[in-house]
Design an enzyme around this catalytic site. Structure first.
Site, PDB file in Angstrom:
ATOM      1  NE  ARG A  49     -19.497  55.973  28.536  1.00  0.00           N
ATOM      2  CZ  ARG A  49     -20.496  55.487  27.794  1.00  0.00           C
ATOM      3  NH1 ARG A  49     -21.102  54.372  28.155  1.00  0.00           N
ATOM      4  NH2 ARG A  49     -20.869  56.094  26.697  1.00  0.00           N
ATOM      5  CG  ASP A  51     -12.174  53.356  24.784  1.00  0.00           C
ATOM      6  OD1 ASP A  51     -13.343  53.203  25.176  1.00  0.00           O
ATOM      7  OD2 ASP A  51     -11.882  53.994  23.751  1.00  0.00           O
ATOM      8  CE1 TYR A 109      -8.872  61.076  27.098  1.00  0.00           C
ATOM      9  CE2 TYR A 109     -10.236  62.965  26.511  1.00  0.00           C
ATOM     10  CZ  TYR A 109     -10.108  61.693  27.039  1.00  0.00           C
ATOM     11  OH  TYR A 109     -11.215  61.039  27.506  1.00  0.00           O
ATOM     12  NE  ARG A 196      -7.079  53.978  21.244  1.00  0.00           N
ATOM     13  CZ  ARG A 196      -7.779  52.868  21.507  1.00  0.00           C
ATOM     14  NH1 ARG A 196      -8.822  52.916  22.334  1.00  0.00           N
ATOM     15  NH2 ARG A 196      -7.434  51.724  20.942  1.00  0.00           N
TER      16      ARG A 196
END
Length: 243
Positions: A49, A51, A109, A196
């Site tokens: 999932r 954000d 990522y 992040r």
């Protein structure tokens, strides 16, 4: 019949992946398109999932249809019905037991930083604009300390509900292309806001706010309050999921 698809999307105008009541989401947009094609509600499942504001080039999904539709026909129909910010790159028939989240073995990522005093109209949707010069060598030295198995309690959101905060990092690498800095990270899985928060902390090291050897101490502390603020979502992109 079960299908598997690889999805890419610009998450700028979406409230993340998961369906919710307070705004548009990637999941809801694809499910709406599927219902138009299939004639019945369809639930889709994803590898992870993302954000609000986060992008993807390699999100993997699966879903079942009651109707028998060829993958080629379904692929064309869905791409004609989803918003321009969402594209199904591939779509194929999958095995009946395929689970995109539980069967995933590795996720990748990239986080991009536009490191120059002036903003970029092109990169503003896909990179964090940091005006002050960043010391990429120091950031890479700190990024190396993340390789291997570690407890990332200090680097996940306080709202993260994962049962364990231990993850294995395979790749933690910075690259520079003139003003554009790209952080590539691959792991077994990720915690909420983990990438992040890592980037926010590495940026503080690059700015000289935090010592270059601070990452081992931070990991050992297991205290989210000692890490940096979470980097903004626009720089983050899910690039690949391996099975």
């Amino acid at each position: 019949m079960r299908y598997r698809a690889i999805v890419e999307y610009d998450g700028t105008r979406f409230c993340g992946w998961q369906t919710q009541a307070n705004g548009p989401t990637i999941q809801a947009a694809i499910e709406d398109a599927l219902q138009q094609v299939a004639g019945h509600p369809v639930r889709i499942f994803a590898a992870g999932r993302t954000d609000s504001g986060v992008h993807a080039l390699g999100q993997v999904i699966s879903f079942n249809l009651e109707r028998d539709i060829t993958a080629r026909k379904l692929h064309r129909a869905l791409n004609s019905l989803t918003p321009p910010a969402i594209t199904l790159r591939t779509l194929d028939v999958a095995s009946d037991d395929f689970d995109p989240r539980r069967m995933a073995r590795r996720r990748a990522y990239v986080y991009r930083i536009w490191n120059t005093p002036y903003p970029s109209p092109f990169w503003q949707r896909f990179a964090w604009h940091v005006q002050r010069p960043l010391d990429l060598e120091a950031m890479q030295q700190a990024a190396n300390d993340l390789l291997g198995d570690h407890d990332f309690e200090s680097l996940r959101a306080s709202t993260c509900d994962a049962r364990t905060s231990v993850r294995r990092i395979f790749i933690s690498q910075w690259q520079r292309d003139e003003q554009l800095l790209s952080y590539h990270i691959e792991a077994t899985a990720f915690l909420r806001h983990m990438v992040r928060t890592i980037v926010g902390t590495l940026a503080e090291i690059g700015l000289g706010v935090r010592p270059v050897d601070d990452m081992p101490r931070l990991l050992a502390a297991r205290d989210r309050g000692q890490a940096a603020a979470t980097a903004p979502p626009e720089g983050l992109c899910l690039t690949r999921v391996d099975y």
